[in-house]
Write a protein that holds these residues in place. Sequence first.
Motif, short mmCIF file in Angstrom:
data_model
loop_
_atom_site.label_atom_id
_atom_site.label_comp_id
_atom_site.label_asym_id
_atom_site.label_seq_id
_atom_site.Cartn_x
_atom_site.Cartn_y
_atom_site.Cartn_z
N GLY A 1 0.77 -1.23 0.00
CA GLY A 1 0.00 0.00 0.00
C GLY A 1 0.80 1.28 0.00
N GLY A 2 1.66 1.47 -0.98
CA GLY A 2 2.41 2.71 -1.09
C GLY A 2 3.70 2.76 -0.31
N LEU A 3 4.02 1.72 0.46
CA LEU A 3 5.26 1.66 1.22
C LEU A 3 6.09 0.46 0.80
CD1 LEU A 3 4.24 2.36 4.95
CD2 LEU A 3 5.13 3.99 3.28
N TYR B 1 10.07 2.89 3.09
CA TYR B 1 10.25 3.95 2.10
C TYR B 1 8.88 4.32 1.55
CZ TYR B 1 11.41 6.35 -2.23
OH TYR B 1 11.49 7.27 -3.24
N ASP B 2 8.53 5.60 1.68
CA ASP B 2 7.26 6.12 1.18
C ASP B 2 7.47 6.51 -0.28
OD1 ASP B 2 5.07 7.79 0.48
OD2 ASP B 2 4.73 8.26 2.59
N ARG C 1 10.53 9.47 0.87
CA ARG C 1 11.10 9.61 2.21
C ARG C 1 11.30 8.24 2.86
NH1 ARG C 1 9.53 14.54 4.75
NH2 ARG C 1 9.69 16.24 3.23
N TRP C 2 12.30 8.15 3.73
CA TRP C 2 12.54 6.95 4.53
C TRP C 2 12.11 7.21 5.97
CZ3 TRP C 2 14.19 2.25 2.82
CH2 TRP C 2 14.75 2.19 1.53
#
Length: 324
Positions: A152-154, A182-183, A188-189
Amino acid sequence: SEDLASVEFNDEDGSNNNEGVCSSTLSGPCAPIAVVGHTCVVVQKGQKQIMLVIFGHSEKYGYLSTVQEYEFETSSWTTALSRGAVVNGVYGHTAVWDPSTSLVYIHGGLKSEGSNNHVIPHLITYNPNTHIWSLRRPAPVPRFLHSSVLVGGLMLVFGGNTHNDTAYSYGAKCYSADFIAYDITCDRWYSLSALPRLFLDVARYGHSATVSQDSMYVIGGFNGKMLGSVLKYTLGECKSQSSKECLGSYPGRKCVWNRILQRCEAWSNNDKTPYDECDLMTDKTNLTALCEQQSSCQSCVHNTYQCFWCGQECSHNKCSDNTK
């Protein structure tokens, strides 16, 4: 139940289809190339699915920076002619396919430079439709022989080895229990919430991981001895009461703030509701340093660092007045 005696394994090396003709679009190694320490992902390329074999080590060619493509319908191999950022072949990395961005995300690994090996924190993307490499923000800590899954996006990254056993260690862990995310949308981490106290040591490397029904499963690995355990991590819920808390919380999934209903919800690629997706926290990544590290025009312009190629050097945001 399946009769295992009737299962047949075929050697899909493409030798019967290529009839000795090299199926590579490069002047270098011809696919299929025997490798170890590589990754395999199935991706959507146009109207068909293909398998990508990314990087790895070859007994003949050493560390490979190539992508081998395998077509299921024709049982044929090709070596892709890639462009974009300049990438180096690595060993023990991970790769995940994200259908929402149509990109493969490759993280970490062991890179060889001459007689030295280096564990790297790099995150790069590969577009199988355009064959373009691009650089993303590197992780806070380098690692290899870890695991990565997409939820889901990560991209969730667990464990691994954070230093090279053949070099002197400055305190990095051989068997890591790090759990980071990680997004993809925000580039971003983040460190996930601390793992609860368990009856066994979860630190390990050389394991594998998969996702099923909102849970991440980590299987096997090594922490001084071979492990046969299976760890289950159940994703949390997005239930923060404010936008700031919602966008800054990562309970194993990406949370977004619904501006209309004023509530925190789990990210969904198919939902077009107006959301706030990224927090306003100051990004501590030194983008200036990342740009200055790029020595080629290709790597300078194919990244998310906001770099500009200024004749003979790479600069963040803009070129200096005295640069021609």
